[in-house]
Design a protein around this motif. Structure first.
Motif, PDB file in Angstrom:
ATOM      1  N   THR A  69      48.630  45.219  74.086  1.00  0.00           N
ATOM      2  CA  THR A  69      49.093  44.185  73.158  1.00  0.00           C
ATOM      3  C   THR A  69      49.353  44.784  71.787  1.00  0.00           C
ATOM      4  N   THR A 107      57.604  40.696  85.010  1.00  0.00           N
ATOM      5  CA  THR A 107      58.064  40.993  83.663  1.00  0.00           C
ATOM      6  C   THR A 107      59.489  40.495  83.459  1.00  0.00           C
ATOM      7  N   LEU A 136      57.055  45.740  67.945  1.00  0.00           N
ATOM      8  CA  LEU A 136      57.746  44.539  67.492  1.00  0.00           C
ATOM      9  C   LEU A 136      57.748  44.451  65.965  1.00  0.00           C
ATOM     10  N   ALA A 186      61.645  33.921  78.207  1.00  0.00           N
ATOM     11  CA  ALA A 186      61.386  34.010  76.769  1.00  0.00           C
ATOM     12  C   ALA A 186      62.686  33.912  75.997  1.00  0.00           C
ATOM     13  N   PHE A 187      63.770  34.453  76.599  1.00  0.00           N
ATOM     14  CA  PHE A 187      65.026  34.460  75.860  1.00  0.00           C
ATOM     15  C   PHE A 187      65.879  33.228  76.100  1.00  0.00           C
ATOM     16  N   ILE A 241      60.584  34.892  69.182  1.00  0.00           N
ATOM     17  CA  ILE A 241      60.575  35.798  70.340  1.00  0.00           C
ATOM     18  C   ILE A 241      59.348  36.702  70.312  1.00  0.00           C
ATOM     19  N   THR A 242      59.011  37.225  69.129  1.00  0.00           N
ATOM     20  CA  THR A 242      57.849  38.109  69.103  1.00  0.00           C
ATOM     21  C   THR A 242      56.568  37.339  69.409  1.00  0.00           C
ATOM     22  N   LEU A 277      52.818  39.019  76.521  1.00  0.00           N
ATOM     23  CA  LEU A 277      53.170  39.702  77.769  1.00  0.00           C
ATOM     24  C   LEU A 277      52.156  40.743  78.249  1.00  0.00           C
ATOM     25  N   VAL A 287      60.516  37.686  80.695  1.00  0.00           N
ATOM     26  CA  VAL A 287      61.402  38.027  79.580  1.00  0.00           C
ATOM     27  C   VAL A 287      62.641  37.140  79.613  1.00  0.00           C
ATOM     28  N   LEU A 296      56.690  37.144  73.256  1.00  0.00           N
ATOM     29  CA  LEU A 296      56.554  38.452  73.913  1.00  0.00           C
ATOM     30  C   LEU A 296      55.174  39.049  73.684  1.00  0.00           C
ATOM     31  N   LEU A 328      52.491  46.981  71.765  1.00  0.00           N
ATOM     32  CA  LEU A 328      53.711  46.174  71.788  1.00  0.00           C
ATOM     33  C   LEU A 328      53.939  45.506  70.431  1.00  0.00           C
ATOM     34  N   ASN A 329      52.863  44.967  69.849  1.00  0.00           N
ATOM     35  CA  ASN A 329      53.009  44.306  68.554  1.00  0.00           C
ATOM     36  C   ASN A 329      53.430  45.274  67.463  1.00  0.00           C
TER      37      ASN A 329
END
Lengths: 77, 763
Positions: B348, B552, B355, B559-560, B387-388, B394, B556, B391, B351-352
């Motif tokens: 996490t 995944t 992002l 999410a979009f 979005i962030t 995830l 995703v 995501l 990824l953050n």
């Protein structure tokens, strides 16, 4: 009237005589190999006494006591 | 391109074979009308390319489960050029039961005899040529896991003739009845007349729909006896036993396998439940813990706590703007800050971090382009922020999913259902429902997807609906902030006690709603629990990875689309006034969202955060709405307003200060705050969870599910507020519950009739 599978003790063996019940449950039992003539061993009971685990046709099957009530057994010689 | 369907029992290695055949060409879709995965791919290893469709794992072609109906309809209606029937050689007898049914259809069949290596290991042997002679279709020994025999399997599959006439192994035993039923279908020029004939004799619901078919069945039953269904199942197994004994040579002495030994411990009378609790603890610990194996807690207890990044002198470089100049330290901080993080948290953080860089880059770009205020806010806060936020979930969703997939693939999950079934039956569910519910404490998304292991549709719907009540990780900030605020303002001492009570209340709500649903709208027998306990085995890495990759992609994509659209809508509502003027986040009180909040505020009066509050009371309604994007936003909304009310306000990480400011500004009471927590815990979950629920629920059930969430959360909130404010109201609620229960019980026993709210289904 033979003994019902639900009254078996752990380790007890027997052969199926008949399968009662109806519809979905009975069909499911048939599909999983619980048919007259099959040999069954009660392997264990779940920690809370129900459901049961049996060996049938070379694999492990679990079913509840309520469903095992449909299965009439006889002793194997 | 020719199409082959892959059919076989669950746990027969079907997925492994599918992956070995199709590799990277595989993609996932849905079968029409149901949420069972449809996996397709192309096999390119042979003379010609062929398409492979993976049918769901089934034991039979009965009409009782959606999987079986899908497989049946696909073969009958889509006319594949052949069926590859994978058969587990270690469990030949039960696996061939399905084969005998497939052979009745007018389609070429080839049998893939899988797990021959395991058979060898047990000291047994299977004579494939003998088996082939007996059943009359090609039989090829393979090992899907080691990828041996696959080339030969496909060569022979491709070489199969284009047509094959269905034939049944029951012919000699049941020539009379089958002949009569077959004639009926042949006269109608139906394809696969033999298959239809046998199914009709079984009294199959899908065959006996017409009056004519019913009368044929009645005629046959009069002549040959009523219970043909039992006779047919029996004869199939008799046939298999007779041929099976010649094909399989058993070793002299059966050995106790590793699987048996493991099972003795894992389903032990005394130890099974403690072992299960420990395994579950580790799954959550490895996914969510910020102090792996409690290294820091232990070190602190020993008097020498591990140094934090601050202690090491790097804290200053971890500020919002500083991380961009010191990548190394920022990366290190993903793994360690005074304690080692768990794999889930590390992923996490990484990824953050990524992002953050992207967000920062986009921010710079927007600034350089000199975009208008509203456009910059749309891009930065609406699109990128939305979005962030989504995501960001995830990595932990996938980590949780990975662990549960491992437990499922090893065969342990079936044992968990076995151990716990007794408890769950009381609520009208089966032991299988437990796993998705407990996963809900981590995140509702993987939990809802995991309900696919439930065979019964009503059980599945009921389970999906209550999963959000098992408070997920993202709802914890609401709890800690508000419970912290309550403790500060009213001088309670036990934040953890309040938190614990809230979790418990969520579980109770789930149990009560399941019981209510199962005795009203989701009525139905407790689904049968007749299930194979597959042998334990080590899961294949390749299968796991492909599985995760599927999830995944799926997430995703969502999410979009749906999640993204909803997030932008909420951004718009909180950034614009009614006369289309753009306002910044710091003047939220004049936004469209605030006025919607004011409009909704009176509705929450019975819950304690409605009209009885001061002028800023609408913030609770607004926070509940912004919480739909991600539940963390509830406290973020407090924070925005707190900054507006108190000059120079500095928030804390836990959000306790924000809660205190809001309590003082609105004059809310503590029972109302408890009601607010419970309302948020049980109301509509975040958009991501809603999108998943919509995809997983049967058609048309999603609307009712949203209504169910709203009604439940409203009642739970109202009960909390009134009972905690005036204790005697408990008796009123109990009386209402008693009346409701009496009506339901009387109705279910057929004593009274209520006017039906639903349109009667057409027969």
């Amino acid at each position: 009237m033979g003994k019902l599978l639900c009254n078996f003790a752990v380790g007890e063996k027997g052969r199926i005589v008949s399968v009662s019940g109806e519809g979905r449950v009975r069909r499911r039992l048939f599909d999983m190999g619980v048919t007259p003539g099959a040999d069954v061993t009660l392997v264990k009971k779940a920690p809370l006494g129900d459901p049961l685990e049996v060996t049938i046709r070379g694999y492990q099957l679990t079913l509840r006591k309520a469903e095992a009530e449909c299965v009439e057994m006889e002793a194997v010689k | 391109m020719r199409t082959f369907a892959l059919a076989g029992n669950p746990n027969s290695g079907k997925t492994t074979l599918f992956n070995a055949l199709t590799g990277s060409t595989a993609h996932v879709g849905n079968w029409p009308g149901v949420t069972v995965d449809k996996r397709e791919g192309v096999y390119k290893g042979g003379k010609e390319h062929v398409e492979i469709v993976d049918l769901p794992g089934i034991y039979s072609l009965s009409p009782y489960t959606p999987e079986e109906v899908i497989a049946r309809n696909f073969i009958l209606d889509e006319h594949p050029d052949g069926i590859i029937n994978i058969v587990d050689a270690t469990n030949l007898e039960r696996n061939l039961y399905l084969t005998t049914q497939l052979l009745e259809m007018d389609v070429p069949v080839i049998v893939a005899l899988n797990m021959m290596d395991a058979v060898d290991k047990q000291g047994d042997a299977i004579d494939a040529p003998t088996l082939e002679k007996r059943i009359g279709v090609p039989v090829v020994p393979i090992s899907a896991l080691k990828e041996t025999g696959i080339k030969e399997l496909m060569e022979r599959a491709i070489a199969m003739p284009a047509k094959r006439k269905g034939e049944t192994v029951l012919r000699s035993a049941l020539a009379g009845p089958i002949g009569e039923a077959e004639k009926y279908f042949e006269d109608r020029e139906a394809t696969s007349p033999v298959f239809h004939a046998v199914k009709l004799l079984e009294g199959d619901e899908l065959e006996t729909a017409s009056k004519e078919a019913k009368s044929i069945l009645a005629g046959v039953q009069e002549k040959y006896g009523k219970d043909l269904e039992a006779v047919i199942a029996d004869e199939r197994y008799k046939y298999i036993s007779a041929n099976f004994s010649t094909a399989k040579k058993k070793a002299a002495k059966p050995v106790l396998t590793k699987s048996d030994k493991a099972d003795r411990i894992l389903t032990h009378k005394v130890w099974s439940i403690p072992i299960f609790i420990v395994i579950l603890f580790f799954v959550f610990h490895l996914t969510f813990s910020e102090d792996l194996f409690y290294i820091n807690a232990i070190a602190s207890a020993a008097g020498s706590p591990l140094p934090t990044m601050d202690d090491l002198g790097w804290g200053a470089t971890l500020g919002d703007s500083e991380i961009y100049s010191n990548f190394g330290v920022a990366l290190l901080a993903c793994f360690y800050d005074g304690a080692v993080f768990s794999p889930g948290v590390i992923l996490t953080n990484i990824l953050n971090l990524v992002l953050n860089y992207i967000t920062y880059g986009i921010g710079l770009g927007v600034e350089a382009a000199g975009a208008a205020d509203w456009a910059a806010s749309l891009i930065n806060d609406g699109i990128v922020g939305g979005i962030t936020a989504v995501l960001g979930f995830l990595p932990q969703i996938l980590t949780l999913f990975l662990f549960f997939s491992i437990l499922e693939d090893t065969g342990y999950m079936a044992r968990v259902a076995f151990i716990l079934d007794r408890i769950f039956r009381r609520f009208g569910l089966s032991g299988r429902a437990f796993m998705p519910m407990i996963m809900g404490f981590g995140c509702s998304l993987p939990a809802m997807i995991n309900t696919r292991t439930l065979a019964d549709e009503k059980e599945r719907t009921a389970t999906i609906r209550v999963i959000p009540f098992f408070s997920c990780g993202a709802k914890l900030p609401i709890l800690t902030a508000i419970a912290g605020g309550i403790c500060r303002v009213w001088g309670f001492d036990n934040v953890d006690l309040i938190t614990y009570a809230m979790y418990l209340l969520g579980i109770i709500t789930a149990i009560v709603s399941v019981i209510i649903m199962r005795s009203t709208t989701m009525r139905g027998e407790t689904p049968p629990f007749i299930m194979e306990l597959p042998a334990y085995h080590v899961p294949g890495l390749r299968n796991l990875m492909l599985h995760l990759w599927d999830k995944t992609k799926h997430f995703v994509k969502k999410a979009f689309t749906i999640i993204f659209a909803s997030t932008v809508l909420i951004w718009f509502l909180q950034s614009f006034t009614w006369n289309w003027t753009f306002i910044g986040a710091d003047s939220m009180q004049s936004s469209i969202l605030a006025s919607i909040g004011q409009l909704l505020q009176p509705i929450f009066t019975p819950l304690g955060f409605g009209s009885q509050l001061n002028e800023y009371g609408w913030v609770f309604a607004v926070a509940a709405i912004t919480g739909l994007i991600a539940k963390e936003n509830v406290i973020a909304t407090f924070s925005v307003l707190a900054a507006m009310l108190v000059a120079g306000f500095e928030g804390t990480e836990e959000g306790v200060e924000e809660a205190v400011v809001m309590i003082n500004a609105t004059g809310i009471t503590w029972p109302a705050l408890i009601a607010f927590i419970m309302f948020n815990m049980t109301t509509i979950p975040c958009f991501a969870a809603c999108a998943t629920a919509k995809a997983e629920l049967p058609k048309g059930k999603f609307r009712w599910t949203v209504l169910f969430w709203i009604v439940t959360s409203y009642i739970v909130g109202a009960v909390c507020y009134t009972v905690l404010s005036w204790w005697w109201t408990l008796f009123i609620w109990l009386a209402v519950a008693a009346v409701f229960a009496t009506i339901v019980i009387l109705r279910n026993r057929g004593k009274i009739k209520l006017p039906s709210l639903r349109r009667k289904k057409r027969a």
